[in-house]
Design a protein around this motif. Structure first.
Motif, PDB file in Angstrom:
ATOM      1  N   PRO A  61     106.542  17.724 182.816  1.00 27.55           N
ATOM      2  CA  PRO A  61     107.572  16.696 183.013  1.00 27.55           C
ATOM      3  C   PRO A  61     108.774  16.991 182.121  1.00 27.55           C
ATOM      4  N   ILE A  63     111.066  15.066 179.311  1.00 24.86           N
ATOM      5  CA  ILE A  63     110.917  13.894 178.441  1.00 24.86           C
ATOM      6  C   ILE A  63     112.310  13.480 177.984  1.00 24.86           C
ATOM      7  N   PRO A  64     112.801  12.314 178.338  1.00 23.52           N
ATOM      8  CA  PRO A  64     112.170  11.271 179.130  1.00 23.52           C
ATOM      9  C   PRO A  64     112.075  11.663 180.604  1.00 23.52           C
ATOM     10  N   ARG A  92     109.733  20.838 184.806  1.00 22.56           N
ATOM     11  CA  ARG A  92     109.968  22.163 184.247  1.00 22.56           C
ATOM     12  C   ARG A  92     108.945  23.139 184.800  1.00 22.56           C
ATOM     13  N   ILE A  95     110.735  26.750 181.096  1.00 23.26           N
ATOM     14  CA  ILE A  95     111.642  25.791 180.464  1.00 23.26           C
ATOM     15  C   ILE A  95     112.845  25.509 181.336  1.00 23.26           C
TER      16      ILE A  95
ATOM     17  N   GLU B  51     108.912  14.452 171.564  1.00 20.69           N
ATOM     18  CA  GLU B  51     107.461  14.549 171.493  1.00 20.69           C
ATOM     19  C   GLU B  51     107.025  15.998 171.294  1.00 20.69           C
ATOM     20  N   GLU B  52     106.128  16.204 170.371  1.00 18.45           N
ATOM     21  CA  GLU B  52     105.629  17.519 169.968  1.00 18.45           C
ATOM     22  C   GLU B  52     106.704  18.337 169.257  1.00 18.45           C
ATOM     23  N   ASN B 118     117.400  12.729 175.170  1.00 20.26           N
ATOM     24  CA  ASN B 118     116.321  11.967 174.534  1.00 20.26           C
ATOM     25  C   ASN B 118     116.882  11.111 173.407  1.00 20.26           C
ATOM     26  N   GLY B 259     109.285  27.250 172.779  1.00 22.35           N
ATOM     27  CA  GLY B 259     109.954  27.120 174.068  1.00 22.35           C
ATOM     28  C   GLY B 259     109.311  26.077 174.955  1.00 22.35           C
ATOM     29  N   TYR B 260     107.983  26.033 174.947  1.00 25.74           N
ATOM     30  CA  TYR B 260     107.267  25.012 175.732  1.00 25.74           C
ATOM     31  C   TYR B 260     107.698  23.616 175.281  1.00 25.74           C
ATOM     32  N   GLY B 263     111.504  23.010 175.916  1.00 26.96           N
ATOM     33  CA  GLY B 263     111.820  22.969 177.337  1.00 26.96           C
ATOM     34  C   GLY B 263     111.665  21.596 177.950  1.00 26.96           C
ATOM     35  N   GLN B 264     110.799  20.785 177.387  1.00 23.02           N
ATOM     36  CA  GLN B 264     110.573  19.461 177.965  1.00 23.02           C
ATOM     37  C   GLN B 264     111.632  18.446 177.546  1.00 23.02           C
ATOM     38  N   THR B 265     112.378  18.754 176.515  1.00 21.17           N
ATOM     39  CA  THR B 265     113.466  17.852 176.145  1.00 21.17           C
ATOM     40  C   THR B 265     114.561  17.937 177.216  1.00 21.17           C
ATOM     41  N   VAL B 266     115.435  16.979 177.205  1.00 21.53           N
ATOM     42  CA  VAL B 266     116.522  16.951 178.184  1.00 21.53           C
ATOM     43  C   VAL B 266     117.837  17.182 177.444  1.00 21.53           C
ATOM     44  N   LEU B 283     118.377  26.113 174.419  1.00 21.90           N
ATOM     45  CA  LEU B 283     117.405  26.455 175.450  1.00 21.90           C
ATOM     46  C   LEU B 283     117.817  27.693 176.231  1.00 21.90           C
TER      47      LEU B 283
END
Lengths: 255, 367
Positions: A61, A63-64, A92, A95, B51-52, B118, B259-260, B263-266, B283
């Motif tokens: 996903p 986040i958010p 994703r 990335i 997160e993380e 975020n 990177g994992y 990568g999930q951040t916006v 990124l």
């Protein structure tokens, strides 16, 4: 602290993902250019748990959690004039930001067939409208008498200079590639001519009608309207639906 | 060349008390060892809701804990976010000065503006204004430290006359830095006479032009503080092990883990089109070749992974490029066992650092 850390993947079983039965046209090689395409692109936050439940394990996903609504209007294209809309969840692979498509609509049979064959869009027949008026840019999707989606941006300002572009997250569709279910990415490039950013507003949002009632927009982020030359290139990459994101990723489509 | 450590405090799921505490305590143990080994600085990010990727929402508190456990390490805010929805500049001036007193004058004050939806969205910040508010903060914070009483009527911040306390220990005030990720921010740093804290997960050669441009431009700066801080620090990665291939492999794992998480951040540019966030952020350097996303991206040559010889070569190239500091990330989501991290620090300190110490350099020149 020991052991393998938990990772955040989509939680949807691959078998429950609706796969477009139409086979991807892997023989397509030409790029289709739609001059002066109009694109409305609106992003809202949605509840994270709803996004996780909707995404397959092949995808992380964002986040958010974000839900994207995209409208494309082509006034004069090789496909004939058409209007197309799709909705998806930000995700994703690796990335790279993408949107896992939940629903797509067009009244044009030619457009539905083209976007299904080239990129796996499972387009339903619906009246799609994208219009710029004096104070807003509005997109609607109507099936029968039901207004599924009515979204607009207002108070738009032009983006100029180096900022006159939109970084669209490519659509990712579940379809069949060479006989196998896979996620296929919209392969597009954009030559921007005019870019606006505005404040998004939703007048109608039928979550159930759009495919998932739990995906309820909560927080507006931003919306944009662009006029650009839209280059639609052959799909290049696919993602295996069933392989967890950490072990999977994109690979080239075999032609 | 000086060496430091850089902390995101990335934390594995699930976010249990045990996991969260272990990340913080392990990091503090590493800084204590680094202080004994002769590293020069520790930097801690400020991030929210990531997160993380980073649970470091209170860098001032982390640095305070480190300050009381160490004697010589410089204590860097890497960075304090200069966005009104997140902080008043008064609070930054107070916190940095307080830590400066607590640490016997060891604070380095890094500034920035956040690059994720975020964070900016989470605080309902005005995305369009972050560059301008950052600029105003950079100009008022040094005055809060140096003027007995301070007042200000500005665009993003105003206050009546007050004595902002405490005043820092360092005279005239702690050095000022800017986080440099997007291309062009090095100009912002140089124009204001601030140090450039360059976040780079790239080859050395890609950074040479921006370092050169920074050096040229800062000669004509109008400093926002009371002095010019013309230093370039590169935030980088390090894992040192006698087996070069093993070290490179572990380093690659660290970057992949990073990177994992990242990568999930916006990134703002993904969600909110804006002129002040149009450049590709951190990124971009992590993404695979868009024409071959299934291809494994090679480890960037500027990262300090390898045996002491390999890392020494990399450090020498950074030094030749004009970097003054290398600030290392040495862990990612506790991927490496703590003992391996400590051993890596020891090996680096014993085999690499002496080659770049001032004394060694003087001896080499004399010879």
């Amino acid at each position: 602290m020991s052991g393998t850390p938990e990772l955040l993947y989509g939680q949807r079983a691959a078998a429950s993902v609706a796969v477009n039965p139409a086979a991807l046209d892997t023989a397509a090689t030409e790029t289709v250019v739609i001059e002066n395409a109009e694109i409305l692109y609106v992003l809202y936050e949605v509840p994270m748990q709803a996004a996780l439940a909707a995404l397959p394990v092949a995808l992380h996903p964002s986040i958010p959690a974000i839900y994207g609504m995209t409208f494309v209007r082509a006034r004069d294209a090789a496909l004939g004039p058409f209007e197309l809309a799709w909705c998806g969840i930000a995700c994703r692979t690796g990335i790279k930001p993408r949107h896992f498509i939940q629903a797509a609509y067009s009244a044009s049979a030619t457009a539905r067939e083209f976007f299904a064959a080239r990129y796996g869009f499972a387009c339903q027949e619906a009246a799609v409208s994208l219009r710029e008026t004096f104070d807003r840019v509005r997109g609607t999707v109507v099936t029968g008498d039901a207004m599924l989606l009515d979204v607009a941006i207002t108070d738009a300002i032009p983006l100029v200079g180096a900022g006159a572009l939109i970084k669209y997250s490519p659509a990712l569709n579940a379809t069949r590639v060479n006989g196998q279910a896979a996620l296929v990415q919209l392969e597009a490039a954009y030559d921007f001519k005019r870019v606006l950013r505005g404040r998004p507003g939703l007048a109608a949002f039928d979550g159930g009608g759009l495919g998932d009632a739990a995906l309820r927009p909560t927080q507006p982020i931003a919306g944009s309207f662009a006029i650009c030359d839209l280059h639609l290139m052959p799909a290049r990459f696919q993602v295996d639906i069933a392989t967890p994101a950490e072990a999977g990723g994109a690979s080239r489509i075999q032609r | 060349m000086k060496f430091g450590l850089f902390y995101e405090l990335s934390t594995p799921r699930p976010f249990t008390t045990e996991n969260q505490r272990a990340v913080i305590e392990n990091a503090i143990e590493q800084t204590v060892l680094a202080d004994e080994l002769g590293f020069s600085s520790v930097w801690c990010v400020e991030h929210h809701f990531l997160e993380e990727y980073s649970h470091s929402s209170c860098p001032d508190m982390f640095l305070t804990a480190v300050a009381r456990e160490t004697k010589n390490l410089r204590l860097g805010f890497g960075i304090g976010t200069c966005v009104p929805a997140m902080h008043s500049p008064i609070r930054w001036a107070e916190k940095a000065a307080f830590l400066d007193l607590l640490s016997n004058g060891r604070v380095e004050f890094g500034t920035g503006r956040s690059s994720t939806w975020n964070e900016l969205g989470g605080f309902n910040a005005n995305v369009d204004d972050t560059k301008r508010s950052w600029d105003e903060y950079c100009r008022v914070i040094p005055k809060m430290w140096t003027e007995e009483r301070f007042s200000h009527q500005g665009t993003y911040f105003s206050m009546p006359e007050r004595c902002i306390l405490p005043k820092p220990m360092q005279e005239p005030h702690p050095p000022l830095w800017v986080a440099v990720t997007a291309p062009g921010t090095e100009f912002d740093a140089a124009d204001r006479g601030m140090g450039a804290l360059i976040l780079s997960i790239a080859d050395v050669e890609r950074n040479i032009p921006r370092i050169q441009e920074y050096r040229a431009r800062i000669r004509r700066c109008e400093p926002v503080g009371s002095f010019v801080n013309d230093q370039v620090a590169i935030a980088n990665w390090m894992y040192c092990h006698p087996d070069d291939a093993f070290a490179v492999q572990r380093g690659d794992e660290l970057v992949s883990t990073f990177g994992y998480m990242a990568g999930q951040t916006v990134e703002v540019s993904e969600a909110y089109p804006a002129n002040n966030y149009s450049a590709l952020g951190l990124l971009g350097s992590l993404r695979p070749d868009p024409n071959s996303p299934d291809a494994k991206k090679p480890v960037a040559s500027g990262l300090c992974f390898g045996d002491p010889e390999h890392i020494s070569d990399t450090v020498a190239r950074w030094e030749a490029a004009g970097a003054d500091h290398l600030i290392f990330m040495i862990q990612a989501r506790e991927h490496l066992p703590q003992q391996d991290v400590l051993d890596s620090l020891r090996l680096f300190a014993s085999e690499v650092m002496p080659r770049f110490s001032g004394a060694s350099r003087k001896a080499a020149v004399s010879a």
